[in-house]
Design an enzyme around this catalytic site. Structure first.
Site, PDB file in Angstrom:
ATOM      1  N   ASP A 114       0.812  -1.450   0.092  1.00 51.57           N
ATOM      2  CA  ASP A 114       0.015  -0.012  -0.171  1.00 51.57           C
ATOM      3  C   ASP A 114       0.936   1.291   0.079  1.00 51.57           C
ATOM      4  OD1 ASP A 114      -2.315   1.377   0.103  1.00 51.57           O
ATOM      5  OD2 ASP A 114      -3.200   0.162   1.683  1.00 51.57           O
ATOM      6  N   ASP A 164     -11.103   1.895  -3.190  1.00 51.28           N
ATOM      7  CA  ASP A 164     -11.393   1.426  -1.980  1.00 51.28           C
ATOM      8  C   ASP A 164     -12.824   1.336  -1.991  1.00 51.28           C
ATOM      9  OD1 ASP A 164      -8.971   0.830  -0.743  1.00 51.28           O
ATOM     10  OD2 ASP A 164      -8.839   3.019   0.586  1.00 51.28           O
TER      11      ASP A 164
END
Ligand code: GLA
Length: 633
Positions: free
Chosen positions: A378, A442
């Site tokens: 990430d 997301d």
């Protein structure tokens, strides 16, 4: 050579000055070198400054790549302010640009704009490729559509700040320019040094956007490692930070029961991490949560027949962490003690080899326990201030990320990496050789994901787009969708689950388990196949076709995405089948049981008359499987 210092009105290839002296570099063409049948080098020089530039053009795997190399042999320092990877004149048929825009959780909005005068630009200045999608742009003629017309795609293979632009200049000419963006003073070449830009990749099609995507997908498939695509179970939206080793073991059992094949432990597993305010940088299993490290959980996951993946965010550090206490000088912004945070975190300077060594050793120690096959990598904030000790450093940061990934992969050759950056903030062909898939957003909201995945799949093949069945109501949008609809949307990507199975009804669990079986049944050929958006007159229908590379298998997914104010379109004309061939058609039984036979049809019949594929109410869908007959009966 097109250069502003030489009076050119466009962006030009190079803006550079030699210091001391302050003379602007003026390049003049100096020759051409044919390196091979597929590679040509155009050369230019400024003999007064002893600067050489080469534009290296190569045709490889169906795409043209262009990179620029600038070498400095003179005395003093060459300060490069800008250097285009590629600057291309566009032909007069180039009249429209298609470019994507987005924000966190809202990626994948594309817009088609006419080229009139001035510049249309896709830009990121914050050190990541950004939520706007890939650093890319599509240029086409006015009449171009999915299957018709000339079009080119320009994609800068770079994961940092960038600009890709099309500009119509006052003299009526049009140029396409793509470049990594540099901050003042960031690129300085001493005598004997060279700058090599990232590659600008160009795909060209004579027959519309599908052909363009086919070329880009074929290229992407050669650049990323070929891997199988196990069904993921990701813990994030199932548990966020709220888990124990025991609850994860339970979750793994539930995931395996549903049919998951890889268990990915997301954020929250390392020392002291209970929320997003602390601990990034301390990459050791939290001793309270995992008294014997991760091995017992990994064994459990393997025992259930799944592989194991782990979330990491190597480039980041929290102020509340042992790493920051030990090395505040490793952080971008140093020596400013109040350097701004994003999601409570600071960015480590990966151009510093000590930082790279530390991360390589720490992550290797984690991986050394064995059994971790996958990292979800990430990058949850942008790079600002991308300055350390008064020097801008975002450019070398991107190179540092690539280098760290390479180092880890040379130690752990089987390791797979997923690129995630708060969802879709780092999706590009620069990072592609190091990763096998991208987390697209997301947002796991099914309606959002139809748009996001579709937009991304212009450039990225669907199997590299992480696509998960999320909770209902969705945590980001609050919208509710049936399990069937969520599964149908996720199926046309790299399928995964990211929800709490213990809150699912028995009916939803059964639907999910059957959908996973359907995905497994078709994935091998889908993941090497071609994708087509079928044209429909009803704007509330979304119809996508995936065809195997030998065209023998076809899936058609029909989704109703809104309520029509007119009588609905029931019949779908299934185009792009092989002319002269016949197909057996079934409706795939998503709820279980045998597929429902629909009939045998010719490609022409399906294209002209179509089939009744009405998916019903909004947010409902159907899936059809078409098998080509070996010979026309
Ligand atoms: C980012 C990712 C999510 C999740 C969280 C964890 O937002 O995009 O999928 O991994 O970080 O903090």
């Amino acid at each position: 050579m097109a250069q502003r210092g030489a009076g050119y009105a466009g962006l030009g290839v190079l803006d550079a000055v030699c210091l001391p002296g302050g003379r602007a570099v003026r390049l003049r063409p100096s020759g051409m070198r044919k390196v091979s049948d597929t590679m040509l080098v155009l050369m230019a020089e400024d003999p007064d400054c002893d600067v050489q530039a080469e534009s290296c053009l190569e045709i490889s795997d169906g795409l043209l790549s262009i990179e620029t190399r600038v070498s400095h042999a003179g005395s003093g320092t060459l300060h490069i302010h800008r250097c285009a990877a590629g600057l291309m004149p566009l032909d007069d048929w180039s009249s429209d640009v298609i470019v994507s825009f987005g924000a966190w959780g809202r990626e994948g909005h594309s817009s088609r704009m006419p080229i009139t005068s001035g510049r249309i630009q896709s830009v990121s200045r914050l050190g990541r490729s950004g939520f706007d999608g890939s650093p890319a742009m599509l240029v086409c003629e006015r009449s171009a559509d999915a299957e018709n017309g000339r079009a080119i795609a320009a994609h800068l293979a770079w994961s940092g700040s960038h600009s890709v632009s099309v500009e119509r200049l006052p003299d009526g000419s049009t140029e396409l320019c793509a470049e990594a963006l540099y901050e003042p003073g960031e690129i300085q070449l001493a005598t004997g040094e060279q700058l090599v830009t990232p590659k600008l990749l160009i795909a060209v099609a004579e027959n519309g956007f599908h052909e363009l995507s086919d070329r880009l997908h074929a290229f992407a498939r050669t650049r990323s490692r070929a891997v199988s695509r196990p069904v993921h179970f990701n813990t994030w939206e199932a548990r966020y930070f709220d888990f124990t080793e025991a609850s994860l073991c339970k979750l793994a059992e539930q995931a395996a029961e549903l049919g998951a094949e890889r268990f990915v432990l997301d954020d929250g597993w390392f020392t002291g991490r209970r929320d997003d305010t602390s601990s990034l940088g301390d990459w050791e299993p939290d001793a309270d949560r995992f008294p014997q490290g991760l091995s017992p959980l990994i064994r459990k996951v393997h025992g259930l027949g799944m592989t194991f993946g782990l979330w990491v965010e190597p480039e980041m550090v929290s102020r509340k962490s042992a790493l920051y206490r030990a090395h505040p000088e490793w952080v971008m912004g140093y020596p400013d003690p109040d350097a701004p945070t994003g999601r409570n975190q600071l960015v480590l300077d990966l151009s510093n080899t000590d930082v790279q060594d530390y991360l390589c050793e720490t992550l290797s120690k984690c991986l050394d326990v064995g059994g971790i096959e996958y990292l979800k990598w990430d990058c949850n904030r942008e790079l600002y201030p991308a300055v350390i000790d008064g020097q801008f450093c975002a450019h070398s940061q991107t190179l540092g990320v690539y280098a760290l990934m390479e180092r880890l992969q040379s130690r752990f050759p089987e390791l797979e990496i997923e690129s995630c950056a708060s969802g879709g903030g780092r999706i590009d062909f620069g990072i592609l050789p190091h990763v096998t898939r991208f987390w697209a957003s997301d947002s796991t909201d099914a309606l959002d994901r139809i748009r996001i995945n579709k937009d991304l799949s212009r450039y990225i093949p669907i199997e590299m787009i992480g696509s998960h069945v999320g909770p209902s109501p969705n945590h980001m949008t609050g919208r509710m969708f049936s399990m069937r609809f969520r599964a149908l949307v996720a199926m046309f990507g790299h399928f995964g689950l990211e929800l709490d199975p213990s809150v699912l009804s028995e009916r939803d669990k059964a639907m999910l388990a059957t959908s996973i079986k359907v995905y497994k049944r078709f994935r091998d050929w889908m993941h090497a196949g071609r994708v087509r958006a079928l044209p429909v007159s009803d704007e509330h229908l979304d119809v996508t076709l995936v065809e195997s590379i030998d065209a023998g298998h076809v899936l058609v997914r029909v989704l109703r995405v809104g309520m029509s104010d007119r009588p609905v379109q029931r019949k779908i004309a299934v185009q792009w089948l092989q002319p002269g061939r016949s197909y057996d058609v079934w409706e795939v039984a998503l709820g279980g049981g045998q597929d429902i036979p629909i009939g045998r049809y010719s490609a022409e019949g399906l294209a002209w008359s179509g089939l009744d594929m009405d998916p019903g109410k909004p947010n409902q869908g159907r899936l059809f499987y078409l098998q080509r007959l070996e010979a026309t009966p």
